[in-house]
Design a protein around this motif. Sequence first.
Motif, PDB file in Angstrom:
ATOM      1  N   SER A   1      10.620  -5.259   9.943  1.00  0.00           N
ATOM      2  CA  SER A   1      10.546  -3.781   9.971  1.00  0.00           C
ATOM      3  C   SER A   1      10.189  -3.169   8.624  1.00  0.00           C
ATOM      4  CB  SER A   1      11.874  -3.207  10.485  1.00  0.00           C
ATOM      5  OG  SER A   1      12.192  -3.715  11.759  1.00  0.00           O
ATOM      6  N   GLN A   2       9.057  -3.612   8.063  1.00  0.00           N
ATOM      7  CA  GLN A   2       8.580  -3.089   6.785  1.00  0.00           C
ATOM      8  C   GLN A   2       7.163  -2.544   6.954  1.00  0.00           C
ATOM      9  OE1 GLN A   2      10.350  -2.758   4.204  1.00  0.00           O
ATOM     10  NE2 GLN A   2      11.980  -4.270   4.272  1.00  0.00           N
ATOM     11  N   PRO A   3       6.786  -1.510   6.184  1.00  0.00           N
ATOM     12  CA  PRO A   3       5.392  -1.051   6.205  1.00  0.00           C
ATOM     13  C   PRO A   3       4.482  -2.116   5.599  1.00  0.00           C
ATOM     14  CG  PRO A   3       6.601   0.051   4.454  1.00  0.00           C
ATOM     15  CD  PRO A   3       7.621  -0.721   5.252  1.00  0.00           C
ATOM     16  N   VAL A   4       3.244  -2.183   6.086  1.00  0.00           N
ATOM     17  CA  VAL A   4       2.302  -3.174   5.579  1.00  0.00           C
ATOM     18  C   VAL A   4       0.979  -2.500   5.222  1.00  0.00           C
ATOM     19  CG1 VAL A   4       3.306  -5.020   6.971  1.00  0.00           C
ATOM     20  CG2 VAL A   4       1.325  -3.751   7.840  1.00  0.00           C
ATOM     21  N   GLY A   5       0.210  -3.167   4.382  1.00  0.00           N
ATOM     22  CA  GLY A   5      -1.109  -2.682   4.030  1.00  0.00           C
ATOM     23  C   GLY A   5      -1.878  -3.752   3.293  1.00  0.00           C
ATOM     24  N   ARG A   6      -3.146  -3.468   3.078  1.00  0.00           N
ATOM     25  CA  ARG A   6      -3.980  -4.338   2.250  1.00  0.00           C
ATOM     26  C   ARG A   6      -4.477  -3.509   1.062  1.00  0.00           C
ATOM     27  NH1 ARG A   6      -8.445  -7.546   5.170  1.00  0.00           N
ATOM     28  NH2 ARG A   6      -9.342  -5.466   5.460  1.00  0.00           N
ATOM     29  N   PHE A   7      -4.656  -4.178  -0.068  1.00  0.00           N
ATOM     30  CA  PHE A   7      -5.024  -3.454  -1.282  1.00  0.00           C
ATOM     31  C   PHE A   7      -5.866  -4.365  -2.164  1.00  0.00           C
ATOM     32  CE2 PHE A   7      -4.436  -2.584  -5.760  1.00  0.00           C
ATOM     33  CZ  PHE A   7      -4.639  -1.220  -5.847  1.00  0.00           C
ATOM     34  N   GLY A   8      -6.828  -3.762  -2.867  1.00  0.00           N
ATOM     35  CA  GLY A   8      -7.556  -4.536  -3.866  1.00  0.00           C
ATOM     36  C   GLY A   8      -8.877  -3.921  -4.257  1.00  0.00           C
ATOM     37  N   LEU A   9      -9.216  -4.041  -5.535  1.00  0.00           N
ATOM     38  CA  LEU A   9     -10.526  -3.662  -6.031  1.00  0.00           C
ATOM     39  C   LEU A   9     -11.492  -4.839  -5.876  1.00  0.00           C
ATOM     40  CD1 LEU A   9      -9.612  -1.766  -9.327  1.00  0.00           C
ATOM     41  CD2 LEU A   9     -10.119  -0.800  -7.079  1.00  0.00           C
ATOM     42  N   GLY A  10     -12.759  -4.564  -6.192  1.00  0.00           N
ATOM     43  CA  GLY A  10     -13.768  -5.599  -6.075  1.00  0.00           C
ATOM     44  C   GLY A  10     -14.368  -5.626  -4.687  1.00  0.00           C
ATOM     45  N   THR A  11     -15.328  -6.512  -4.500  1.00  0.00           N
ATOM     46  CA  THR A  11     -15.985  -6.610  -3.203  1.00  0.00           C
ATOM     47  C   THR A  11     -16.443  -8.034  -2.956  1.00  0.00           C
ATOM     48  OG1 THR A  11     -17.608  -5.524  -1.739  1.00  0.00           O
ATOM     49  CG2 THR A  11     -18.359  -6.102  -3.949  1.00  0.00           C
ATOM     50  N   GLY A  12     -16.720  -8.312  -1.716  1.00  0.00           N
ATOM     51  CA  GLY A  12     -17.250  -9.602  -1.291  1.00  0.00           C
ATOM     52  C   GLY A  12     -17.885  -9.410   0.066  1.00  0.00           C
ATOM     53  N   GLY A  13     -18.390 -10.463   0.651  1.00  0.00           N
ATOM     54  CA  GLY A  13     -19.038 -10.302   1.947  1.00  0.00           C
ATOM     55  C   GLY A  13     -19.300 -11.621   2.629  1.00  0.00           C
ATOM     56  N   ASN A  14     -19.881 -11.515   3.826  1.00  0.00           N
ATOM     57  CA  ASN A  14     -20.241 -12.658   4.681  1.00  0.00           C
ATOM     58  C   ASN A  14     -19.025 -13.500   5.069  1.00  0.00           C
ATOM     59  OD1 ASN A  14     -22.872 -11.795   4.473  1.00  0.00           O
ATOM     60  ND2 ASN A  14     -23.449 -13.300   2.936  1.00  0.00           N
ATOM     61  N   ALA A  15     -17.885 -12.843   5.219  1.00  0.00           N
ATOM     62  CA  ALA A  15     -16.699 -13.565   5.695  1.00  0.00           C
ATOM     63  C   ALA A  15     -16.998 -14.170   7.057  1.00  0.00           C
ATOM     64  CB  ALA A  15     -15.516 -12.607   5.787  1.00  0.00           C
ATOM     65  N   HIS A  16     -16.581 -15.409   7.266  1.00  0.00           N
ATOM     66  CA  HIS A  16     -16.783 -16.174   8.497  1.00  0.00           C
ATOM     67  C   HIS A  16     -18.243 -16.574   8.697  1.00  0.00           C
ATOM     68  CE1 HIS A  16     -12.948 -14.405  10.637  1.00  0.00           C
ATOM     69  NE2 HIS A  16     -12.714 -14.813   9.398  1.00  0.00           N
ATOM     70  N   ALA A  17     -19.112 -16.255   7.744  1.00  0.00           N
ATOM     71  CA  ALA A  17     -20.544 -16.487   7.897  1.00  0.00           C
ATOM     72  C   ALA A  17     -21.056 -17.353   6.750  1.00  0.00           C
ATOM     73  CB  ALA A  17     -21.278 -15.144   7.924  1.00  0.00           C
ATOM     74  N   PRO A  18     -22.315 -17.803   6.842  1.00  0.00           N
ATOM     75  CA  PRO A  18     -22.897 -18.528   5.710  1.00  0.00           C
ATOM     76  C   PRO A  18     -23.003 -17.650   4.474  1.00  0.00           C
ATOM     77  CG  PRO A  18     -24.181 -18.878   7.715  1.00  0.00           C
ATOM     78  CD  PRO A  18     -23.197 -17.791   8.021  1.00  0.00           C
ATOM     79  N   ASP A  19     -22.973 -18.283   3.305  1.00  0.00           N
ATOM     80  CA  ASP A  19     -23.117 -17.612   2.012  1.00  0.00           C
ATOM     81  C   ASP A  19     -22.060 -16.540   1.784  1.00  0.00           C
ATOM     82  OD1 ASP A  19     -25.199 -19.218   1.244  1.00  0.00           O
ATOM     83  OD2 ASP A  19     -26.769 -17.818   1.861  1.00  0.00           O
ATOM     84  N   GLU A  20     -20.830 -16.836   2.163  1.00  0.00           N
ATOM     85  CA  GLU A  20     -19.706 -15.948   1.819  1.00  0.00           C
ATOM     86  C   GLU A  20     -19.643 -15.825   0.301  1.00  0.00           C
ATOM     87  OE1 GLU A  20     -14.816 -15.854   2.339  1.00  0.00           O
ATOM     88  OE2 GLU A  20     -16.014 -17.360   3.398  1.00  0.00           O
ATOM     89  N   TYR A  21     -19.382 -14.611  -0.192  1.00  0.00           N
ATOM     90  CA  TYR A  21     -19.424 -14.416  -1.638  1.00  0.00           C
ATOM     91  C   TYR A  21     -18.336 -13.466  -2.114  1.00  0.00           C
ATOM     92  CZ  TYR A  21     -21.600  -9.844  -0.771  1.00  0.00           C
ATOM     93  OH  TYR A  21     -21.836  -8.561  -0.341  1.00  0.00           O
ATOM     94  N   LEU A  22     -18.014 -13.580  -3.405  1.00  0.00           N
ATOM     95  CA  LEU A  22     -17.067 -12.715  -4.100  1.00  0.00           C
ATOM     96  C   LEU A  22     -17.717 -12.246  -5.390  1.00  0.00           C
ATOM     97  CD1 LEU A  22     -14.025 -11.686  -4.355  1.00  0.00           C
ATOM     98  CD2 LEU A  22     -13.713 -13.676  -5.861  1.00  0.00           C
TER      99      LEU A  22
END
Length: 511
Positions: free
Chosen positions: A460-481
């Motif tokens: 029973s706690q609040p949740v969230g995601r947080f972070g600077l920066g970027t990346g892409g192609n998650a689950h795909a070829p050429d995933e990058y950060l």
Amino acid sequence: MDFRDIDGPTRREMIGGAAALGAGAALVQPAALFAEAGSLADIRKAAEAGKEASIKRIRDWIALPSIAAEDRNMPEGAAYFAQLARDAGFSNVEVVPTDGHPGVFGTLDVGAPRTLGLYFMYDVKQYDPAEWSSPPLEGRLGEREGLGTVMLGRGSANHKGPEATFLAALHAIRAAGRKLPVNLVLICEGEEEIGSPHIHQLVTKPNVLAAFRKCDGVFMPTCLQDLEGGATIELGAKGIIELELVASGEKWGRGPKKDIHSSLKAIVDSPAWRLVQALQTLVTPDGNKPAIDGWFENVRLLTENEKKMIREGIKHTNEARMKENLGVPHWVDDLSLEDAMVRLMQDPTVNIEGLVAGYTGPGGKTILPGRAVAKLDFRLVPNQTRAEAVKKLRAHLDKRGFKDVEMNVSGGYDPTETDPNSRLIRAEIATYKKLGVRPNISVRLAGSWPGGSFTQPPVSQPVGRFGLGTGGNAHAPDEYLLIDSTNPKVAGIVDATMGYAEFLYTFASIK
């Protein structure tokens, strides 16, 4: 190495970050703000000194792929992350067994008044090296036009890179001779990419549960900036169910029990066609809307205020670029961008991930398959539950005479919602504003993560995601950060490290 041929949207563009509310803060380069602020200058100096170690930490972690779907390196992956946690200062670190793959638990207690929970994952998706422009486990650096230097590798963005960057913040704070402003409680699972089937076992283990119940919120490190510098804050996430539907001559009692010659179709029933017929009952004829009995009866529709968030958010969205990145010329039913984003946030989905029967190799092979399998995922929205959805799907198939079609549920969890007035969300907003980054308040993540394991009892706690920066192609070829940014509106790895440090201090102090 030049990776300018790498193409594809950021994770935010792919899963609905366009539906967000801009808070109107001026955009400035994060590094410039940190230099001016000076309050964490000693930590920044340590983060800069530790940059190469931070890059190596991500690259070395990528080199050990833990893939739950393939049962690959799972004990090794848990043990590896347990050592990463110890190195970052966590104590009482233990590998926690489950009925599936193990998790990792640890605490970092500095006697602070507040405690923050962390959700990590050490598993990654499968990959085909032939589809990548560089080896997916190498963590090679190269240039991406419009961004700067990126690291390619499976897990670089989802989620080893952001998680390792958070650990880098802990290393920097310690190297600066500072004491953490909050206590930390950590759980890391190895089954997120298969629907977190045993996450409940991890969070309800007595010592783990006792630690998380002392928290003031739980968050997952993620790179959430778009190319215009804004950062998404999600007020929830869709739930998910992953499963197989299997039609076979053996279970059906009709059709062959094994593959036979296709000429016999004139006199023998086909399990493959039976599966196709069962699948077609799950959706409207165009495949765009679930048609399972009772599927929408508990769905909570978006409020007018939530729709307003979406309308405000798309003011920052380049629809043509979004479509180009996704490789689609139209939204379903030729919807406008506004209506498409409302549907993305509001509607549950039925999706075929894969469909396999018989022979799929080169040329033809004239057989009548004895077995056909469909892999599906179902995204759930608030007021739906995994248990309810599984029960309704089974009843729907049975009612239509498909009792023989097997349903093998492999994972899943409920959707989640977080109060925007919770300390966690307010700390996220305050941190972004302090760093000159526009907070984009999103109704929910159209994708899924098991935050509901923490928002629901007994945690029973609040949740969230947080972070600077970027990346892409998650689950795909050429995933990058992104490592070194040439875009003044988007953080590289040092600025992302400092973003986590700033968040910890903000969370500790916010009223």
